[in-house]
Design a protein around this motif. Structure first.
Motif, PDB file in Angstrom:
ATOM      1  N   ALA A 188      -1.536  -0.084  15.852  1.00 15.57           N
ATOM      2  CA  ALA A 188      -1.984   0.576  14.621  1.00 15.57           C
ATOM      3  C   ALA A 188      -3.495   0.760  14.582  1.00 15.57           C
ATOM      4  CB  ALA A 188      -1.524  -0.228  13.406  1.00 15.57           C
ATOM      5  N   GLN A 189      -4.233   0.067  15.464  1.00 20.64           N
ATOM      6  CA  GLN A 189      -5.689   0.123  15.423  1.00 20.64           C
ATOM      7  C   GLN A 189      -6.299   1.055  16.473  1.00 20.64           C
ATOM      8  OE1 GLN A 189      -7.650  -3.802  14.739  1.00 20.64           O
ATOM      9  NE2 GLN A 189      -5.559  -4.626  14.703  1.00 20.64           N
ATOM     10  N   ASP A 237      -3.872   1.429   9.176  1.00 14.31           N
ATOM     11  CA  ASP A 237      -3.603   2.487   8.200  1.00 14.31           C
ATOM     12  C   ASP A 237      -2.728   1.991   7.054  1.00 14.31           C
ATOM     13  OD1 ASP A 237      -0.561   3.440   8.909  1.00 14.31           O
ATOM     14  OD2 ASP A 237      -1.647   2.752  10.673  1.00 14.31           O
ATOM     15  N   ASP A 238      -2.688   2.765   5.970  1.00 14.57           N
ATOM     16  CA  ASP A 238      -1.941   2.402   4.767  1.00 14.57           C
ATOM     17  C   ASP A 238      -0.452   2.260   5.031  1.00 14.57           C
ATOM     18  OD1 ASP A 238      -4.176   2.260   3.194  1.00 14.57           O
ATOM     19  OD2 ASP A 238      -3.994   4.278   2.356  1.00 14.57           O
ATOM     20  N   THR A 239       0.090   3.131   5.885  1.00 14.19           N
ATOM     21  CA  THR A 239       1.530   3.065   6.180  1.00 14.19           C
ATOM     22  C   THR A 239       1.889   1.729   6.819  1.00 14.19           C
ATOM     23  OG1 THR A 239       1.647   5.467   6.500  1.00 14.19           O
ATOM     24  CG2 THR A 239       3.435   4.145   7.432  1.00 14.19           C
ATOM     25  N   THR A 240       1.074   1.296   7.766  1.00 13.73           N
ATOM     26  CA  THR A 240       1.324   0.015   8.435  1.00 13.73           C
ATOM     27  C   THR A 240       1.148  -1.138   7.449  1.00 13.73           C
ATOM     28  OG1 THR A 240       0.586   0.887  10.567  1.00 13.73           O
ATOM     29  CG2 THR A 240       0.601  -1.508  10.309  1.00 13.73           C
ATOM     30  N   SER A 279      -6.231   5.213  17.854  1.00 17.05           N
ATOM     31  CA  SER A 279      -5.796   6.595  17.692  1.00 17.05           C
ATOM     32  C   SER A 279      -5.190   7.092  18.995  1.00 17.05           C
ATOM     33  CB  SER A 279      -6.985   7.486  17.313  1.00 17.05           C
ATOM     34  OG  SER A 279      -7.907   7.555  18.400  1.00 17.05           O
ATOM     35  N   ILE A 290      -9.585   2.341  15.253  1.00 15.65           N
ATOM     36  CA  ILE A 290      -9.510   2.779  13.858  1.00 15.65           C
ATOM     37  C   ILE A 290      -9.013   1.642  12.981  1.00 15.65           C
ATOM     38  CG2 ILE A 290      -9.107   5.217  14.443  1.00 15.65           C
ATOM     39  CD1 ILE A 290      -6.114   4.735  13.988  1.00 15.65           C
TER      40      ILE A 290
END
Length: 573
Positions: A54-55, A66-69, A57, A63
């Motif tokens: 998730a970190q 994210d909100d979804t994760t 791209s 990055i």
């Protein structure tokens, strides 16, 4: 394994969240006496959320999570909070532990804050060294005895340490710093290897890792006595934990000389140096699994299979950078187990898992009289260095665990007793016990099967043969059959166990003798009290003598075994 207690005390329940790089593990364990050493698990669930992936791209740029994760993480936390409430886990006994992925996240503080707001739990981030120390304690919990090097391969990092835990000691020795952490986790290595292959810099990556491992090893300051012991043994034992290494272990299990391999749990699995370094075969098996040219490997997800080339690179580097490794043990213990094990009293840490696990189901509280009889059934004296070294195999602790289970399957129908006993350590009463070697699982299963006459259906014959192949010596296989027959004899005299009122019913004494042809015979002298029918006992004793018949030897008439003679007399004689 089911915890055999009169009533579960919520004060002993522990809820643990292990928030790693490749997934989040939720569990509820009980540290209630007398089984706290094996840390029985009452509930466990894994959320396949990769905080590491998730970190990054698609272009490889770092990055924020994210909100979804984050929403998926919070949803899984809320589910676990409801589960803890259903189990009545005290709020103060719930701990959230986070490692590399959370520790290094760009928005780590925000991420942890949102978890706190959603469920009210603080997230404890383990520093690098502490993560290594806790992981090492997880390995210490995984086996009855540890002496060697330890590596824990997570998703984002890997830790190297050394560890010594004697089976009869309360002490767990490790470096004061805990461990050396390196940024070479399975997921991180996969990303680095892919980039290196694209740029043609794999050799540079290999040299970087080798230098880091060598430096880490030097900084650990291995104790002189540990190095000396390794030298005498022909090399160190390397203990491996973490999902990346467990995946490697399951592939090795699928290629084992014993096929199909009979013990499905990875904890306690052992391979030699040659098998561990068979990287080409492991990579080929993983690639075949990914392409579906072959059936999917047991316990190897596509994600783990895809990481095998990166783990193979690490394995090859370890062979170059570390001192000679003689054998490798795979361990299930990680952050969760290490955190729980660290909280135990020293005397509890010293207990042997196999003995602890069998005590609650024993017919009698004190197994010593039963163990004394089993020990009396084999000739005294040292066997060290002998081909038939039964004393080093059938230790008192192993015999105690066996004695605790001698009557366990008596409630089963006769058709099921031997086969249920055979499966007891892999899918029965001891299947879920934490901290048991594969060799011990095989020995106990085969001994219990022999205790019930080894009358198993054809469907279990291959499984039994596979277990027998895990036993290193044919002499040990013969002794298994002999001790199983002795246990049946003892159980016939003491169907409800040995008490103060009946302990004089049977006395045993074994010695080596010669028959009329000057052939070696194992002579078992059995003295029985007046309330034991000598004719009926003689029939049971004949079952012990049958083990000594040449046609029942391991390998048949020209195989391995001892002749056996049972001399029955009255105590008064």
């Amino acid at each position: 394994m089911a915890v055999v207690v009169a009533e579960r005390d919520p004060r002993h329940l522990r809820g643990i969240v292990d928030m790693g790089s490749n997934g989040i593990r939720f569990s509820i364990s009980t540290l209630q006496p007398p089984t706290e050493r094996i840390m029985p698990t009452l509930y466990q669930h894994r959320a396949g959320i990769s905080l590491y992936d998730a970190q990054y791209s698609q272009t490889g740029e770092r990055i924020p999570i994210d909100d979804t994760t984050i929403s998926a993480v919070i949803t899984s936390f809320k589910k676990f909070r409801r589960t803890c409430q259903d189990f009545s886990v005290p709020e103060e006994n719930i701990t959230v532990l986070a490692t590399e992925a959370t520790r290094t996240a760009v928005n780590s503080e925000e991420f942890r804050s949102r978890i706190k707001k959603a469920v009210g739990w603080d997230v404890t981030i383990l520093p690098k060294e502490e993560e290594g120390r806790v992981g090492a304690m997880g390995v210490a919990s995984s086996l009855p005895e540890i002496s060697g090097l330890v590596m824990d391969l997570g998703g984002g990092s890997t830790q190297l340490s050394w560890l010594v835990k004697k089976s009869d000691s309360e002490d767990v020795e490790m470096p004061k710093s805990g461990a050396v952490s390196m940024p070479y986790g399975a997921a991180a290595m996969s990303r680095r290897l892919e980039e290196a292959e694209q740029k043609g810099t794999v050799k540079d990556l290999r040299e970087e890792i080798r230098a880091a491992v060598e430096k880490a090893y030097e900084s650990l300051r291995i104790p002189a006595d540990l190095e000396s012991a390794a030298k005498k043994a022909g090399g160190f034992t390397l203990y491996l934990s973490g999902g990346g290494f467990r995946g490697w272990g399951y592939v090795l299990m699928s290629q084992h000389r014993v096929s199909p391999y009979p013990i499905p749990v990875i904890n306690g699995f052992k391979v030699g140096r040659k098998e561990f370094l068979s990287t080409d075969q492991v990579k080929a098996a993983a690639a075949a699994s990914l392409s579906r040219d072959e059936d999917e490997l047991f316990r190897i997800s596509d994600r783990r299979a895809a990481q095998v080339p990166a783990v193979a690179l690490l394995v090859n580097v370890l062979a170059e950078a570390l001192p000679l490794v003689n054998e490798v043990r795979f361990c299930q213990g990680g952050v969760r187990e290490g955190y729980l094990f660290s909280s135990l009293a020293s005397h509890v840490k010293a207990e042997l898992p196999l003995v602890v696990a069998t005590r609650p189901v024993a017919m009698q509280k004190d197994p010593s009289p039963l163990v004394d009889l089993l020990e009396a059934a084999v000739p005294s004296g040292t066997t060290q260095g002998a081909l038939d070294d039964y004393k080093s195999v059938f230790t008192r602790e192993l015999l105690e665990a066996f004695a605790n289970l001698i009557q366990y399957h008596s409630s089963h129908s006769k058709d099921l007793q031997a086969t249920a006993a055979l499966r007891s350590t892999t899918s029965g009463i001891l299947a879920g016990v934490h901290g048991v070697l594969h060799e011990s699982r095989a020995l106990i299963a085969l001994m219990l099967c022999a205790r019930w006459g080894s009358n198993i259906p054809p469907s279990d014959e291959m499984f039994k043969r596979s277990l027998e192949q895990l036993v290193e010596s044919p002499w040990t296989l013969w002794s298994i059959n002999y001790l199983g027959a002795v246990a049946a004899l003892v159980a016939s005299v003491y169907p409800a166990g040995i008490t103060e009122a009946n302990k004089g019913r049977l006395q045993l004494n074994a010695s080596w003798d010669r028959d009329e042809k000057a052939r070696t015979v194992l002579l078992l002298k059995a003295k029985i009290s007046a309330d034991v029918d000598e004719e009926v006992f003689g029939i049971e004793a004949h079952g012990v003598e049958r083990v000594g018949k040449k046609k029942r030897w391991i390998g048949g008439r020209e195989g391995i075994g001892h002749r056996v003679s049972v001399d029955v007399s009255s105590v008064s004689q």
